[in-house]
Scaffold this motif. Sequence first.
Motif, PDB file in Angstrom:
ATOM      1  N   VAL A 125       0.845  -1.189   0.000  1.00 19.30           N
ATOM      2  CA  VAL A 125       0.000   0.000   0.000  1.00 19.30           C
ATOM      3  C   VAL A 125       0.885   1.244   0.000  1.00 19.30           C
ATOM      4  CG1 VAL A 125      -1.718   1.331   1.278  1.00 19.30           C
ATOM      5  CG2 VAL A 125      -1.890  -1.159   1.163  1.00 19.30           C
ATOM      6  N   ALA A 149      -4.444   6.579  -2.676  1.00 18.19           N
ATOM      7  CA  ALA A 149      -3.907   5.294  -2.242  1.00 18.19           C
ATOM      8  C   ALA A 149      -3.756   4.354  -3.420  1.00 18.19           C
ATOM      9  CB  ALA A 149      -4.814   4.679  -1.195  1.00 18.19           C
ATOM     10  N   GLY A 153      -2.222   0.103  -4.421  1.00 18.30           N
ATOM     11  CA  GLY A 153      -1.855  -1.189  -3.868  1.00 18.30           C
ATOM     12  C   GLY A 153      -3.046  -2.120  -3.879  1.00 18.30           C
ATOM     13  N   TYR A 168      -5.190  -2.460  -0.658  1.00 11.13           N
ATOM     14  CA  TYR A 168      -5.719  -1.267   0.006  1.00 11.13           C
ATOM     15  C   TYR A 168      -7.201  -1.387   0.296  1.00 11.13           C
ATOM     16  CZ  TYR A 168      -7.192   3.477   0.922  1.00 11.13           C
ATOM     17  OH  TYR A 168      -7.767   4.597   1.489  1.00 11.13           O
ATOM     18  N   TYR A 198      -8.279  -1.794   3.904  1.00 12.42           N
ATOM     19  CA  TYR A 198      -7.758  -0.865   4.905  1.00 12.42           C
ATOM     20  C   TYR A 198      -8.693   0.304   5.150  1.00 12.42           C
ATOM     21  CZ  TYR A 198      -3.160  -3.075   4.888  1.00 12.42           C
ATOM     22  OH  TYR A 198      -2.128  -3.957   5.033  1.00 12.42           O
ATOM     23  N   ASN A 252     -10.003   5.135  -4.900  1.00 15.01           N
ATOM     24  CA  ASN A 252      -9.054   4.910  -3.806  1.00 15.01           C
ATOM     25  C   ASN A 252      -8.572   6.227  -3.205  1.00 15.01           C
ATOM     26  OD1 ASN A 252      -9.157   2.153  -3.713  1.00 15.01           O
ATOM     27  ND2 ASN A 252      -7.222   1.817  -4.750  1.00 15.01           N
TER      28      ASN A 252
END
Length: 122
Positions: free
Chosen positions: A1, A23, A25, A28, A31, A76
């Motif tokens: 991430v 963000a 990854g 992610y 999270y 994201n």
Amino acid sequence: VQLQACGGGLVQPGGSLRLSCAASGRTYSSYSTGWFRQAPGKEREFVAAIRRSGGSTVYADSIKGRFTISGDIARNGVYLQMRSLKPEDTAVYYCAATRSVSLRDDTQYNYWGQGTKVTVSS
């Protein structure tokens, strides 16, 4: 991430700023994301967080009613809309990601962005 925060700058007291956290990854999506800040000479403190599951939010008392955290799952992105800014909001703001339910605890965050500086001054 990986996380990248931006949107900081110089603003007058009473003004507004919108911080963004981008963000990336493949993990992610699992999270939650929080915003923290660190003022010169002070410890890092929790500002706000948004849970990935359900999108519920939590706020520090010092900013409640003035700041709003929101998320864009498709992009994201997590955002921190800051209004009625005060000189005491001056700090470097960081976004971070965690899988913990303890969203106010910075030790529970696994990934951190580089920070974006916010200065509130006339």
